[in-house]
Design a protein around this motif. Sequence first.
Motif, PDB file in Angstrom:
ATOM      1  N   THR A 406      78.080 101.372  41.628  1.00  0.00           N
ATOM      2  CA  THR A 406      76.696 101.856  41.663  1.00  0.00           C
ATOM      3  C   THR A 406      76.541 103.121  40.834  1.00  0.00           C
ATOM      4  O   THR A 406      77.381 104.024  40.883  1.00  0.00           O
ATOM      5  CB  THR A 406      76.264 102.145  43.118  1.00  0.00           C
ATOM      6  OG1 THR A 406      76.344 100.938  43.878  1.00  0.00           O
ATOM      7  CG2 THR A 406      74.841 102.679  43.173  1.00  0.00           C
ATOM      8  N   GLN A 407      75.445 103.155  40.079  1.00  0.00           N
ATOM      9  CA  GLN A 407      75.097 104.363  39.339  1.00  0.00           C
ATOM     10  C   GLN A 407      73.671 104.753  39.710  1.00  0.00           C
ATOM     11  O   GLN A 407      72.763 103.920  39.718  1.00  0.00           O
ATOM     12  CB  GLN A 407      75.213 104.122  37.834  1.00  0.00           C
ATOM     13  CG  GLN A 407      75.114 105.390  37.002  1.00  0.00           C
ATOM     14  CD  GLN A 407      75.590 105.172  35.570  1.00  0.00           C
ATOM     15  OE1 GLN A 407      76.499 104.372  35.325  1.00  0.00           O
ATOM     16  NE2 GLN A 407      74.974 105.880  34.633  1.00  0.00           N
ATOM     17  N   VAL A 408      73.478 105.997  40.047  1.00  0.00           N
ATOM     18  CA  VAL A 408      72.159 106.502  40.415  1.00  0.00           C
ATOM     19  C   VAL A 408      71.401 106.851  39.140  1.00  0.00           C
ATOM     20  O   VAL A 408      71.842 107.685  38.346  1.00  0.00           O
ATOM     21  CB  VAL A 408      72.272 107.722  41.344  1.00  0.00           C
ATOM     22  CG1 VAL A 408      70.893 108.303  41.631  1.00  0.00           C
ATOM     23  CG2 VAL A 408      72.971 107.339  42.641  1.00  0.00           C
ATOM     24  N   LEU A 409      70.272 106.188  38.935  1.00  0.00           N
ATOM     25  CA  LEU A 409      69.458 106.413  37.740  1.00  0.00           C
ATOM     26  C   LEU A 409      68.418 107.500  37.961  1.00  0.00           C
ATOM     27  O   LEU A 409      68.028 108.196  37.022  1.00  0.00           O
ATOM     28  CB  LEU A 409      68.764 105.113  37.323  1.00  0.00           C
ATOM     29  CG  LEU A 409      69.675 103.911  37.046  1.00  0.00           C
ATOM     30  CD1 LEU A 409      68.841 102.712  36.628  1.00  0.00           C
ATOM     31  CD2 LEU A 409      70.718 104.245  35.996  1.00  0.00           C
ATOM     32  N   GLU A 410      67.952 107.620  39.177  1.00  0.00           N
ATOM     33  CA  GLU A 410      66.933 108.622  39.494  1.00  0.00           C
ATOM     34  C   GLU A 410      67.088 109.019  40.952  1.00  0.00           C
ATOM     35  O   GLU A 410      67.140 108.168  41.844  1.00  0.00           O
ATOM     36  CB  GLU A 410      65.537 108.066  39.240  1.00  0.00           C
ATOM     37  CG  GLU A 410      64.411 109.055  39.477  1.00  0.00           C
ATOM     38  CD  GLU A 410      63.031 108.473  39.195  1.00  0.00           C
ATOM     39  OE1 GLU A 410      62.043 109.231  39.255  1.00  0.00           O
ATOM     40  OE2 GLU A 410      62.940 107.258  38.911  1.00  0.00           O
TER      41      GLU A 410
END
Length: 475
Positions: A406-410
């Motif tokens: 998972t990568q947090v975009l905002e």
Amino acid sequence: MTTRKKAAIIGGGVIGGGWAARFLLNGWDVVISDPDPDAERKIGEVLANARRSLPALSDCTVPQEGNLHFASSIKDAVQDAGWIQESVPERLDLKHKVFAEIQEHCPPDALIGSSTSGFKPSELQQCVKKPNQIFVAHPFNPVYLLPLVELVGAPDTVERAKAVLDAMGMKPLIVRKEIDAHIADRFLEAVWREALWLVKDGIATTEEIDDAIRFGFGLRWAQMGLFETYRIAGGEAGMKHFIAQFGPCLEWPWTKLMDVPELTDELIDTIAGQSDAQSGMHSIRELERIRDDNLVSMMRALKARNWGAGALLADHDERIKPPLPSDITQPLQTLHRVIPIDWTDYNGHMNESRYGQVFSDAGDVVMAMVGADAEYIDGGMSYFTVDNHIRYLAESVAGDEIRVRTQVLEAKGKKLRMYHEMLRADGELLATCNQLLIHVSLETRRSCDPAPHVLAKIDALGEAQAKLPQPESMR
């Protein structure tokens, strides 16, 4: 047989009310006769439970509910009824009186079933005009959920009854010969008798006895019964080997049960032959896989309800689950698990709805990282998913080991946007999800700012993850 779909229930107690619900929710009109002044209230409460549970067993549209009426007399209830179910107390004299009144007023081709758990049809049919019209239809509580019904009576009558019950999704079991307590209750009485001795002799408490069943053989019996379970216990040599190994101990004074039959060669051959006919089309390995898949599905269902063996699984998960990701400067490893059998569909792969669950579970990990955990949610605030965009790139099947990256975009203010990649253990990308969550008040069900301690972690996470390059699968 008559085509009318009206059922008359004589006696509206626990079993009668369950019968009423089973018929009513399968599209039959139901008329109930019960002298209890509280009958309508009690039946209404049974129906409330049935309406929330029976339709949940189906994955398609259930029949439109029939009409429910209460009659002031047996005469008014049974007129024009196609099925009449007697569920009055277990007193033979009372049943005889009720059957006589039923037959005086019911259609000549009506089916008259008795919910009796012990009386034989020949006892019920004494002194009635049409003995063969009356048969045993012994259900199990709750009748609207449990499918088994033991049928005992004249062959043509029980075959007609079987057709009706089949159409309602039940499991009619035709008892070959009449016998006191039919089939299932004889097993239950044997277990009950032994349980009472164990309690009386101070060997076990009622809870310990219940645990022995619900955490052990009860799970096996629920999906394979007795003989198929023991066939597997016999290994590759099958039922004969099992009997040879464990049969002699039946003569030991282990229990206070009744005598057992002598295990002659003839009886062993009969049991082994019936077991072959029942299960011989499967190898032992196939039966083991069927058994294991069934057990996984049942225990996971119990786990979702946090009950019995399922609660044990949930507690174990809490003990073995990995810690939350701590390095927020890298893509987050939010999920690592195996795909269970009950997540697969008719195509033999994971159903698309379960991808949503995978990514939802991954999002829950990020929520916990920023402090929006169970305690926070209990306090009245949480995150709602408002948008999911999922791409299905490759199949996943039962037993696949998967990970989610998972990568947090905002992550700022009320918004939490994440990009998830679901990968097989070999690194193959299976699916992606662009997920947007909004912080809400569970009291107002509207968006609101997170609590200060959550907001601080959200801001820190967003700033750290913003420095990462865009995931390759997004380009």
